[in-house]
Enzyme design. Sequence first.
Site, PDB file in Angstrom:
ATOM      1  N   CYS A 219     -15.375   4.519 -71.218  1.00  0.00           N
ATOM      2  CA  CYS A 219     -14.199   4.972 -71.970  1.00  0.00           C
ATOM      3  C   CYS A 219     -14.556   5.300 -73.410  1.00  0.00           C
ATOM      4  O   CYS A 219     -13.956   6.183 -74.028  1.00  0.00           O
ATOM      5  CB  CYS A 219     -13.114   3.897 -71.968  1.00  0.00           C
ATOM      6  SG  CYS A 219     -12.267   3.691 -70.392  1.00  0.00           S
TER       7      CYS A 219
ATOM      8  N   HIS B 264       1.790   7.149 -77.023  1.00  0.00           N
ATOM      9  CA  HIS B 264       0.840   6.818 -78.084  1.00  0.00           C
ATOM     10  C   HIS B 264      -0.403   7.689 -78.035  1.00  0.00           C
ATOM     11  O   HIS B 264      -0.987   8.014 -79.062  1.00  0.00           O
ATOM     12  CB  HIS B 264       0.464   5.332 -78.031  1.00  0.00           C
ATOM     13  CG  HIS B 264      -0.316   4.910 -76.836  1.00  0.00           C
ATOM     14  ND1 HIS B 264       0.200   4.945 -75.555  1.00  0.00           N
ATOM     15  CD2 HIS B 264      -1.583   4.424 -76.701  1.00  0.00           C
ATOM     16  CE1 HIS B 264      -0.706   4.505 -74.692  1.00  0.00           C
ATOM     17  NE2 HIS B 264      -1.793   4.186 -75.370  1.00  0.00           N
ATOM     18  N   ARG B 265      -0.801   8.105 -76.833  1.00  0.00           N
ATOM     19  CA  ARG B 265      -1.996   8.924 -76.709  1.00  0.00           C
ATOM     20  C   ARG B 265      -1.699  10.400 -76.980  1.00  0.00           C
ATOM     21  O   ARG B 265      -2.585  11.151 -77.410  1.00  0.00           O
ATOM     22  CB  ARG B 265      -2.620   8.737 -75.342  1.00  0.00           C
ATOM     23  CG  ARG B 265      -2.969   7.272 -75.052  1.00  0.00           C
ATOM     24  CD  ARG B 265      -4.346   7.081 -74.492  1.00  0.00           C
ATOM     25  NE  ARG B 265      -5.395   7.536 -75.377  1.00  0.00           N
ATOM     26  CZ  ARG B 265      -6.696   7.510 -75.066  1.00  0.00           C
ATOM     27  NH1 ARG B 265      -7.074   7.089 -73.875  1.00  0.00           N
ATOM     28  NH2 ARG B 265      -7.610   7.922 -75.910  1.00  0.00           N
TER      29      ARG B 265
ATOM     30  N   GLU C  38      -6.268  14.445 -69.246  1.00  0.00           N
ATOM     31  CA  GLU C  38      -6.808  13.238 -69.888  1.00  0.00           C
ATOM     32  C   GLU C  38      -8.318  13.317 -70.102  1.00  0.00           C
ATOM     33  O   GLU C  38      -8.992  12.315 -70.287  1.00  0.00           O
ATOM     34  CB  GLU C  38      -6.422  12.004 -69.065  1.00  0.00           C
ATOM     35  CG  GLU C  38      -4.925  11.945 -68.780  1.00  0.00           C
ATOM     36  CD  GLU C  38      -4.202  10.772 -69.414  1.00  0.00           C
ATOM     37  OE1 GLU C  38      -4.837   9.743 -69.646  1.00  0.00           O
ATOM     38  OE2 GLU C  38      -2.987  10.894 -69.672  1.00  0.00           O
TER      39      GLU C  38
ATOM     40  N   ARG D 240      -2.200  10.441 -63.838  1.00  0.00           N
ATOM     41  CA  ARG D 240      -2.217  10.936 -65.211  1.00  0.00           C
ATOM     42  C   ARG D 240      -2.991  12.238 -65.401  1.00  0.00           C
ATOM     43  O   ARG D 240      -2.984  12.800 -66.500  1.00  0.00           O
ATOM     44  CB  ARG D 240      -2.764   9.829 -66.127  1.00  0.00           C
ATOM     45  CG  ARG D 240      -1.736   8.716 -66.251  1.00  0.00           C
ATOM     46  CD  ARG D 240      -2.269   7.421 -66.815  1.00  0.00           C
ATOM     47  NE  ARG D 240      -2.843   7.519 -68.131  1.00  0.00           N
ATOM     48  CZ  ARG D 240      -3.150   6.465 -68.892  1.00  0.00           C
ATOM     49  NH1 ARG D 240      -2.882   5.243 -68.453  1.00  0.00           N
ATOM     50  NH2 ARG D 240      -3.694   6.619 -70.066  1.00  0.00           N
TER      51      ARG D 240
ATOM     52  N   SER E 140       0.108   1.155 -72.378  1.00  0.00           N
ATOM     53  CA  SER E 140      -0.402   2.044 -71.335  1.00  0.00           C
ATOM     54  C   SER E 140      -0.007   1.554 -69.951  1.00  0.00           C
ATOM     55  O   SER E 140      -0.730   0.773 -69.319  1.00  0.00           O
ATOM     56  CB  SER E 140      -1.923   2.163 -71.459  1.00  0.00           C
ATOM     57  OG  SER E 140      -2.424   3.157 -70.595  1.00  0.00           O
TER      58      SER E 140
ATOM     59  N   ASN F  90      -2.373   0.681 -66.769  1.00  0.00           N
ATOM     60  CA  ASN F  90      -3.639   0.092 -67.210  1.00  0.00           C
ATOM     61  C   ASN F  90      -3.438  -1.429 -67.188  1.00  0.00           C
ATOM     62  O   ASN F  90      -2.783  -1.996 -68.062  1.00  0.00           O
ATOM     63  CB  ASN F  90      -3.978   0.591 -68.617  1.00  0.00           C
ATOM     64  CG  ASN F  90      -5.307   0.088 -69.128  1.00  0.00           C
ATOM     65  OD1 ASN F  90      -5.718  -1.020 -68.808  1.00  0.00           O
ATOM     66  ND2 ASN F  90      -5.959   0.888 -69.944  1.00  0.00           N
TER      67      ASN F  90
ATOM     68  N   GLY G 251       0.124  -3.206 -75.452  1.00  0.00           N
ATOM     69  CA  GLY G 251       0.443  -3.000 -74.042  1.00  0.00           C
ATOM     70  C   GLY G 251       1.180  -1.707 -73.776  1.00  0.00           C
ATOM     71  O   GLY G 251       2.122  -1.662 -72.983  1.00  0.00           O
TER      72      GLY G 251
ATOM     73  N   HIS H 236      -7.681   6.255 -64.423  1.00  0.00           N
ATOM     74  CA  HIS H 236      -8.573   7.397 -64.571  1.00  0.00           C
ATOM     75  C   HIS H 236      -9.663   7.311 -63.501  1.00  0.00           C
ATOM     76  O   HIS H 236     -10.028   6.211 -63.056  1.00  0.00           O
ATOM     77  CB  HIS H 236      -9.242   7.416 -65.944  1.00  0.00           C
ATOM     78  CG  HIS H 236      -8.315   7.702 -67.077  1.00  0.00           C
ATOM     79  ND1 HIS H 236      -8.376   7.044 -68.282  1.00  0.00           N
ATOM     80  CD2 HIS H 236      -7.295   8.593 -67.197  1.00  0.00           C
ATOM     81  CE1 HIS H 236      -7.445   7.503 -69.089  1.00  0.00           C
ATOM     82  NE2 HIS H 236      -6.771   8.437 -68.457  1.00  0.00           N
TER      83      HIS H 236
ATOM     84  N   ASN I  98      -8.215  -4.315 -73.811  1.00  0.00           N
ATOM     85  CA  ASN I  98      -7.215  -3.271 -74.003  1.00  0.00           C
ATOM     86  C   ASN I  98      -7.372  -2.159 -72.971  1.00  0.00           C
ATOM     87  O   ASN I  98      -6.698  -1.128 -73.068  1.00  0.00           O
ATOM     88  CB  ASN I  98      -7.300  -2.700 -75.419  1.00  0.00           C
ATOM     89  CG  ASN I  98      -5.942  -2.568 -76.065  1.00  0.00           C
ATOM     90  OD1 ASN I  98      -4.918  -2.668 -75.412  1.00  0.00           O
ATOM     91  ND2 ASN I  98      -5.928  -2.328 -77.374  1.00  0.00           N
TER      92      ASN I  98
END
Length: 429
Positions: A356, A135-136, A170, A203, A20, A23, A18, A239, A350
């Site tokens: 994606c 994390h990204r 992104e 983002r 993000s 999202n 979890g 996105h 997720n």
Amino acid sequence: MREINFDGLVGPSHNYAGLSFGNIASASNAGAVSSPRAAALQGVAKMRHMLALGLPQGLLLPHDRPDATWLRQLGFAGDDDAVLAAAWREDPGLLRNVMAASAMWTANAGTVSPAPDTGDGRCHISVANLSTMLHRSLEAPQTARQLRLAFGDTRHFAVYDALPSPLGDEGAANFMRMAPRHAARGIELFVYGVRQESGFPARQNRTASAAVARRHGLDPADTLLVQQSAAAIAAGAFHNDVVAVANETVLFTHEQAFEDPASVYAFIRGRLPEAIILEVPAAQVSLEAAIRSYLFNSQLVTLPDGAMALIVPGECREVPAVWAWLQTMLAGNGPIRSVEALDLRESMRNGGGPACLRLRVAVDDAAYAAIDPRFLLDPARCDLLADLIERHWPERIAPDDLGDPAMWRQCRAARAALLAGLGFGAGEL
């Protein structure tokens, strides 16, 4: 000229942490038990399906996870297991970030402008910095290595490092290209968000989008910076590809995707008179329904016979308003002639659907021949992938497993077996 979808293979560390914010699917499934093996096999099944439709298919590989190298930058010392154990003891959130398998969503790997659109006639690829989410943000260096290996022939490709991190970028998840056909000069739409006082973050930074267009050598007359609607971001469209997708002459979009849709449509029609704008009314499919089903996070593709197909997640069947709209669309005489629903439930839980999972790269025959063939798939290589996944990927990961040294070793061993099986040498990736 052909368009290749490079799908990200779901990595062995796929888990539901979890991480993000914004999202909704990722947040709502945080703490659940994941199934990395099933997730990766679902992804391979999608790649097989695209090949069966007669479309070229490529592959991008899982990143090295857990990323102990990144933790060393934060002062943790020792061998990999010692670094990871210390992070788990002191700050489990850091360990969750370095275990993320989010590189599987290769729509965020970068932005791709094909040769017909660029000033020097090469395909230009800008690696995304993904700086909004910790994390990204770890992904860019490994992504750049892969893209430079896959597209290393500088006669046909130019690959750029990520933009400076304060400019959130992104990748292709906030980018759309339209053209009479893939081989023709096209128009490129860069969708950005505006940060609100509260709620979910925007983002994609406008300055970042403009920088990518500039470095790719695009004609400003054929380039548009588009503001994503605040309503879409607030509803969970983190996105643009959650609310709109384009392919050749078709824009498939939700009515509330853009802040000023009339100006977007006018630009498209002015530069591409044959364009078809297929707008889904909010009165028939709400933003909530679109985001819950990931209707627009679908692959809109041109089949070998010239017809267009929409590859949707199976969740579209489970939202009555969405499935009804799709059936009505198919009954008409519109440009999309078929809908294929695929099971990608592990990725969907997720927060990532069919769109994606793939990065679109359109190339002519000479550029296609210059791509490193280890990144291209056929049915036999899909068989090889499935066998490697069955033998090496964890069957399940529960939240507490993220701190288990045995899990770290299994994830590293699984990736090593994958790279060796696909013919990558030590140190290449």
